[in-house]
Design an enzyme around this catalytic site. Structure first.
Site, short mmCIF file in Angstrom:
data_model
loop_
_atom_site.label_atom_id
_atom_site.label_comp_id
_atom_site.label_asym_id
_atom_site.label_seq_id
_atom_site.Cartn_x
_atom_site.Cartn_y
_atom_site.Cartn_z
N GLU A 51 -9.73 -1.62 5.53
CA GLU A 51 -10.31 -1.29 6.82
C GLU A 51 -11.54 -2.16 7.08
OE1 GLU A 51 -8.52 0.42 8.63
OE2 GLU A 51 -7.91 2.37 7.83
N ASN B 76 -7.48 -2.19 14.55
CA ASN B 76 -8.87 -2.47 14.17
C ASN B 76 -8.99 -3.73 13.30
OD1 ASN B 76 -7.85 -1.66 11.74
ND2 ASN B 76 -9.17 0.13 11.48
N HIS C 149 -7.28 -4.32 10.52
CA HIS C 149 -7.03 -4.15 9.08
C HIS C 149 -5.74 -4.88 8.67
CE1 HIS C 149 -4.68 -0.05 9.57
NE2 HIS C 149 -3.83 -1.05 9.56
N ASP D 277 0.82 -1.21 0.00
CA ASP D 277 0.00 0.00 0.00
C ASP D 277 0.85 1.27 0.00
OD1 ASP D 277 0.94 -0.43 2.58
OD2 ASP D 277 -1.02 -0.76 3.46
C1 F6R Z 1 1.46 -1.12 6.10
C2 F6R Z 1 0.22 -1.82 6.31
C3 F6R Z 1 -0.59 -1.69 7.55
C4 F6R Z 1 0.24 -1.95 8.81
C5 F6R Z 1 -0.63 -1.83 10.06
C6 F6R Z 1 0.18 -1.99 11.32
O1 F6R Z 1 1.99 -1.40 4.83
O2 F6R Z 1 -0.18 -2.51 5.43
O3 F6R Z 1 -1.67 -2.58 7.51
O4 F6R Z 1 0.79 -3.24 8.73
O5 F6R Z 1 -1.27 -0.58 10.08
O6 F6R Z 1 1.07 -0.91 11.43
P1 F6R Z 1 2.24 -0.89 12.52
O7 F6R Z 1 3.16 -1.98 12.15
O8 F6R Z 1 2.86 0.48 12.39
O9 F6R Z 1 1.57 -1.11 13.83
#
Ligand code: F6R
Length: 255
Positions: free
Chosen positions: A153, A146, A148, A77
């Site tokens: 989301e 959450n 995701h 992403d």
């Molecule tokens: C990033 C991504 C997100 C993160 C998630 C956790 O490429 O795909 O889904 O993996 O938001 O983020 P952290 O690791 O910062 O807690």
């Protein structure tokens, strides 16, 4: 290694003593993959969670234990819109955290383009590029508080593909730690879809810290529902959760 296997069917669950062990275990999965198939197509994630794994991969590369010469990569992403030189872009992050330190061929690196003018066309082309590369052999994921995965989301369709999405307020708040203030966090992102992720041949999902415990428990032990995007992984045949022990603390099966 201070990690143990909690279960080994459908989704493997490995619980590690701390973040360092989680990172080493995850890096080993990539190293093993590249030993078996040096021209693997790798899927990378950003965020705090995989940083330690990237450091371990760089160390292994410097020791001569792995090389990325023949690999191709796709990132999950990118914020939208965002300039690649912005130090909060995922383009910037990946170069800083990994690509600048290993021998991956930059022309084989794919990151969603946060500057594209025709985002719908771009998303179709991204899917096509993954297909042309033969699909992703090994994808690393983090998980949001959450539930995701990538920027899918809660409420994202299990059939979703690469597209532009609105970020949840919870995600904007969680990610504001990287920006000067919350108003600077982009409100949208380009993300691989859940169906795109489910086509990856092998998936390793990492989680660290108590704030992820609820999401991990729902993803692993709850019902498979679009309200918890990571729960779609229950329907994949080759998923490994590598969890630091706090992130695993709400799993009933360890209780
Ligand atoms: C990033 C991504 C997100 C993160 C998630 C956790 O490429 O795909 O889904 O993996 O938001 O983020 P952290 O690791 O910062 O807690």
């Amino acid at each position: 290694m201070l990690c143990y296997m909690l279960r080994e069917f459908f989704m493997k669950v490995i619980i590690c003593e701390n973040y360092g062990e989680m990172s080493r275990k995850a890096a080993q999965v990539f190293i093993d993959q590249l030993k078996e198939k040096p021209d693997s197509v790798l899927g990378f994630a950003t965020g705090s969670t995989p940083v330690g794994m990237y450091q371990e991969l760089i160390k292994a590369y410097n020791r001569g234990g792995v090389d990325f010469q023949e690999t191709t990569s796709f990132n999950l992403d990118e914020y939208y819109p965002i300039a690649s030189e912005n130090n909060q872009s995922y383009y910037y992050f990946m170069h800083e955290q990994l690509f600048n330190h290993i021998d991956i061929q930059i022309e084989n690196v794919h990151i969603p383009d946060g500057e594209t003018r025709d985002v719908e066309k771009f998303c179709l082309e991204y899917e096509e590029a993954i297909r042309q590369a033969g699909g992703i052999d090994l994808q690393v994921l983090g998980i949001g508080r959450n539930g995701h995965i990538a920027f899918n989301e809660p409420g994202s369709s299990f059939d979703s593909r690469t597209r532009v999405v609105d970020l949840d307020q919870d995600t904007i708040e969680a990610n504001s730690r990287f920006f000067k203030n919350i108003s600077e966090v982009p409100r949208q992102a380009i993300t691989m879809g859940l169906a795109t992720i489910m086509e990856c041949k092998k998936i390793v999902i990492l989680a660290n810290g108590k704030s992820k415990a609820e999401a991990v428990a729902k993803a692993v032990e709850g019902e498979a529902t679009e309200e918890v995007p990571a729960s779609t992984l229950q329907r994949h045949g080759d998923v490994m959760f590598v969890l630091e022990k706090e992130a695993a603390s709400k799993l009933k099966s360890i209780g």
